[in-house]
Design a protein around this motif. Structure first.
Motif, PDB file in Angstrom:
ATOM      1  N   GLU A 273       0.805  -1.219   0.000  1.00  0.00           N
ATOM      2  CA  GLU A 273       0.000   0.000   0.000  1.00  0.00           C
ATOM      3  C   GLU A 273       0.837   1.267   0.000  1.00  0.00           C
ATOM      4  O   GLU A 273       0.346   2.336  -0.362  1.00  0.00           O
ATOM      5  CB  GLU A 273      -0.917   0.012   1.225  1.00  0.00           C
ATOM      6  N   THR A 274       2.086   1.169   0.433  1.00  0.00           N
ATOM      7  CA  THR A 274       2.860   2.380   0.662  1.00  0.00           C
ATOM      8  C   THR A 274       3.910   2.667  -0.403  1.00  0.00           C
ATOM      9  O   THR A 274       4.346   3.808  -0.534  1.00  0.00           O
ATOM     10  CB  THR A 274       3.579   2.284   2.023  1.00  0.00           C
ATOM     11  N   LEU A 275       4.332   1.667  -1.168  1.00  0.00           N
ATOM     12  CA  LEU A 275       5.477   1.844  -2.059  1.00  0.00           C
ATOM     13  C   LEU A 275       5.251   2.934  -3.111  1.00  0.00           C
ATOM     14  O   LEU A 275       6.199   3.600  -3.523  1.00  0.00           O
ATOM     15  CB  LEU A 275       5.822   0.526  -2.754  1.00  0.00           C
ATOM     16  N   GLY A 276       4.030   3.113  -3.543  1.00  0.00           N
ATOM     17  CA  GLY A 276       3.756   4.121  -4.553  1.00  0.00           C
ATOM     18  C   GLY A 276       3.424   5.481  -3.993  1.00  0.00           C
ATOM     19  O   GLY A 276       3.142   6.408  -4.757  1.00  0.00           O
ATOM     20  N   GLN A 277       3.463   5.630  -2.653  1.00  0.00           N
ATOM     21  CA  GLN A 277       2.996   6.866  -2.029  1.00  0.00           C
ATOM     22  C   GLN A 277       4.109   7.718  -1.436  1.00  0.00           C
ATOM     23  O   GLN A 277       3.870   8.865  -1.059  1.00  0.00           O
ATOM     24  CB  GLN A 277       1.986   6.529  -0.920  1.00  0.00           C
ATOM     25  N   ALA A 278       5.313   7.171  -1.314  1.00  0.00           N
ATOM     26  CA  ALA A 278       6.411   7.924  -0.693  1.00  0.00           C
ATOM     27  C   ALA A 278       7.732   7.426  -1.256  1.00  0.00           C
ATOM     28  O   ALA A 278       7.826   6.282  -1.732  1.00  0.00           O
ATOM     29  CB  ALA A 278       6.387   7.733   0.826  1.00  0.00           C
TER      30      ALA A 278
END
Length: 351
Positions: A273-278
């Motif tokens: 869930e996080t790899l594409g957001q930060a």
């Protein structure tokens, strides 16, 4: 992704002491799955995502075949003995450093005990609210509570690796002294009946006091958005902040980490869930394990499994080179934690 350094688990609570029968093991397993009460008739909590993971990855560490029946696994656990079973599981988890909340319940391992069992390093993270509660129980007045709390935070900062707080809201400025005293007076009256610290002004005061020490501060925030003002206001102070959100707010935590130079986000054992957001250097692994040593194993395996799958897709598509994938996995698994929690010295010593 072969040859990764051991993981750094930035958040956990410790493992249980003593033998566990089926009932007590299932109770811990239920907690890990977020369930309450007994499992539905004819099933057990081994019939869950976490239960499947335990059956897949933990039996081989105790000399059994993967997916063996739960009863066989628990029998082997008793046969090996609780302490030896915990040692085998923790040493097989692939975690080289643990950050453990200080003051864990007596039925859970301390940082020193966990380090010994895992043949690894462990560091204490001091939770602010229990620290203030301990001070309150030995303070006779508002003045002594405020003064002793400041001393306790300073003393803890001398040995702790980080602070942690369960603050769900904090605005862009520290509360004024009068507001802190009034809040302390209200709460100390209620503390006589054992009430935990939830007084908003006092929680905010503790949080600003912790930031002033310069140590990293973990923020256990179900939803990180109400902390946005605090994140903005602490830019440039010198203390890094690490968001540990609840489901389903990992994406938002990563976005806030991307927006602020001193803010980082917990990716947990499931980083998809996080790899594409930060930026990747803003994300950190944690198992969140509590109670069962098996949860350290499954947390680490879930994380590595997800990273391998995602990075294999990226390299197959030509999105990144294999060497870049290796570097990304190392960053999230251990590299960023070494930097944020200032663990570089021990790595150099180990080398």
């Amino acid at each position: 992704m072969d040859g990764l350094p051991p993981l750094i688990d930035q958040y956990s609570h410790g493992a249980v002491h003593g033998e566990l029968g089926l009932g007590s093991f299932e109770t811990h397993l239920a907690t890990a799955t977020g369930a309450h009460g007994p499992a539905p008739g004819g099933t057990s909590y081994f019939d869950s995502w976490t239960g499947l993971a335990i059956r897949r990855w933990c039996p081989p560490l105790l000399g059994l075949e993967p997916h063996c029946p739960p009863a066989r696994y628990l029998a082997r656990r008793r046969e090996v003995g609780a302490y030896q079973a915990a040692r085998l599981l923790l040493r097989g988890a692939g975690i080289g450093t643990f950050l453990l909340e200080a003051g864990t319940p007596s039925d859970l391992t301390s940082a020193a005990e966990l380090a010994l069992a895992a043949d690894a390093r462990a560091h204490e993270v001091v939770r602010l609210e229990p620290l203030a509660e301990q001070v309150a129980d030995t303070s006779g007045s508002v003045d002594s509570f405020v003064g002793y709390t400041a001393e306790a935070v300073y003393a803890a900062a001398q040995n702790a690796t980080a602070f942690a707080s369960g603050a769900t809201y904090c605005d862009g400025q520290a509360p004024e002294a009068g507001e802190v005293r009034r809040a302390a007076d209200r709460w100390l009256r209620r503390r006589r009946t054992g009430e935990r610290l939830t007084e908003p002004a006092l929680v905010r005061h503790l949080l600003w006091s912790a930031v002033a020490t310069g140590l990293p501060v973990q923020l256990h925030c179900p939803d990180p958005q109400p902390l946005a003002g605090f994140l903005r206001a602490t830019t440039g102070i010198g203390s890094d902040l690490v968001l540990l959100p609840g489901v389903p707010h990992h994406r938002r935590a990563a976005q806030l980490a991307a927006a602020h130079a001193h803010v980082y986000a917990d990716a947990g054992p499931c980083p998809e869930e996080t790899l594409g957001q930060a930026p990747f250097g803003k994300l950190l692994f944690s198992s969140g394990a509590r109670g069962l040593p098996e949860l350290y194993v499954t947390g680490a395996r879930f994380f590595l499994r997800a990273m391998r799958r995602i990075l294999r897709e990226w390299t197959d598509e030509g999105l990144c080179a294999a060497v870049d994938g290796q570097r990304i996995a190392e960053m999230i698994g251990s590299g960023t934690a070494r930097r944020v929690y200032r663990l570089e010295a021990e790595v150099a010593a180990a080398g």
